[in-house]
Scaffold this active site. Sequence first.
Site, short mmCIF file in Angstrom:
data_model
loop_
_atom_site.label_atom_id
_atom_site.label_comp_id
_atom_site.label_asym_id
_atom_site.label_seq_id
_atom_site.Cartn_x
_atom_site.Cartn_y
_atom_site.Cartn_z
CG MET A 27 -1.41 7.96 109.99
SD MET A 27 -2.82 8.59 108.84
CE MET A 27 -3.46 7.14 108.03
N GLY A 28 0.17 5.00 113.42
CA GLY A 28 0.20 4.01 114.35
C GLY A 28 -0.76 2.78 113.76
CG HIS A 31 2.05 -2.85 109.61
ND1 HIS A 31 3.27 -2.39 108.71
CD2 HIS A 31 0.91 -2.04 109.21
CE1 HIS A 31 2.68 -1.52 107.89
NE2 HIS A 31 1.61 -1.23 108.24
CG HIS A 34 4.13 1.43 110.77
ND1 HIS A 34 3.15 0.40 110.80
CD2 HIS A 34 3.64 2.48 109.99
CE1 HIS A 34 1.78 1.23 110.30
NE2 HIS A 34 2.21 2.37 109.90
CG ASP A 147 2.09 5.24 101.92
OD1 ASP A 147 0.60 5.13 101.44
OD2 ASP A 147 2.15 4.48 102.69
CB SER A 182 -2.11 -1.85 104.75
OG SER A 182 -3.10 -0.75 104.72
CB SER A 183 -2.83 0.38 109.68
OG SER A 183 -1.50 0.65 110.14
NE ARG A 184 -7.13 3.49 105.22
CZ ARG A 184 -6.48 4.53 104.88
NH1 ARG A 184 -5.19 4.36 104.42
NH2 ARG A 184 -6.88 5.65 105.21
P1 AMP Z 1 1.00 5.08 108.01
O1 AMP Z 1 0.93 4.88 109.43
O2 AMP Z 1 0.08 4.16 107.15
O3 AMP Z 1 1.02 6.54 107.68
O4 AMP Z 1 2.46 4.55 107.44
C1 AMP Z 1 3.60 5.12 107.94
C2 AMP Z 1 4.91 5.14 107.14
O5 AMP Z 1 4.96 3.58 107.23
C3 AMP Z 1 4.73 5.57 105.80
O6 AMP Z 1 5.87 6.25 105.43
C4 AMP Z 1 4.29 4.53 105.26
O7 AMP Z 1 4.70 4.31 103.62
C5 AMP Z 1 5.22 3.55 105.85
N1 AMP Z 1 4.73 2.06 105.40
C6 AMP Z 1 3.54 1.49 105.75
N2 AMP Z 1 3.10 0.39 105.48
C7 AMP Z 1 4.32 -0.06 104.79
C8 AMP Z 1 4.83 -1.28 104.24
N3 AMP Z 1 4.13 -2.44 104.26
N4 AMP Z 1 6.33 -1.49 104.13
C9 AMP Z 1 6.95 -0.23 104.27
N5 AMP Z 1 6.66 0.86 104.54
C10 AMP Z 1 5.48 0.97 105.03
#
Ligand code: AMP
Length: 277
Positions: A27-28, A31, A34, A147, A182-184
Amino acid sequence: MQTVVELNDLQASRAALAEPVGLVPTMGFLHEGHLSLVRAAREQCASVVVSIFVNPTQFGPNEDLAAYPRDLPRDFALLEKEGVDLVWAPTPEVMYPAGYQTWVTVKELTGHLEGALRPGHFQGVTTVVAKLFNATRPHKAFFGQKDAQQVAVIRQMTRDLSYPIAIQVCPIVREADGLAMSSRNIYLNPQERKAAVVLFRSLTTASQLYEQGQREVAPIKAAMEEIFHQEPLARVQYISFADAQTLAEVTELDRPSLVSMAVYVGKTRLIDNQILG
Ligand code: AMP
């Protein structure tokens, strides 16, 4: 690196890629978490496709869709440095054209944990991931253990819908103090950012007790709750101990188990997890 928005451009660029193709859905607001997925894909595949799409259908009505952080130019620059071949950043209209009405639903696995608290969330996730799989036709797709339920649900969907795609799961990437990236995390003010390490501290305590031989959930959970009691900025939504395969709750850790949690730090909802055994 090519960047495309429209489906026909994506398909034309995909057709020209060397195989095997690895897909990293995101979802962009990228970090290191990703980027660890991107690096795994780069190592294992001849071409790497990254999707960037803040998927509206996986957000509940009271969730943070409008506020979700976005920075496409920065994301593109990071991905270019990682040697990504193709970035697909569709608009909501490309993904869900007017009149859209088809959904992918995984049943039992989504009844637990995040799925129980966020109705419709996983239907949004599986629908968009199915659409990403269909459009990009990857040989491998890379997801983060961050996740954990999402990984289980996507594995199930991949099996059930006979996608010829290997699902690769990468470990959780953490900040120096243990907070899962986390992006959050951008929502946290400095005080909250410090407090947010409490999730990792509670998971570390759970692991230590497990390593010492404790197999009863109740005392481990009590020790974790005690740690949260000492952090006034944190409010636990749930701490779960579940069978790592079925995600059904367990009271004894006599099989590989997933300890997972959702915790509000201020107004920000954070999740974290660890496998025991
Ligand atoms: P998101 O952009 O939050 O939807 O995450 C995209 C992908 O990156 C998903 O498969 C997440 O599980 C993975 N991801 C997000 N944060 C982390 C993290 N801290 N370590 C490893 N993978 C991550």
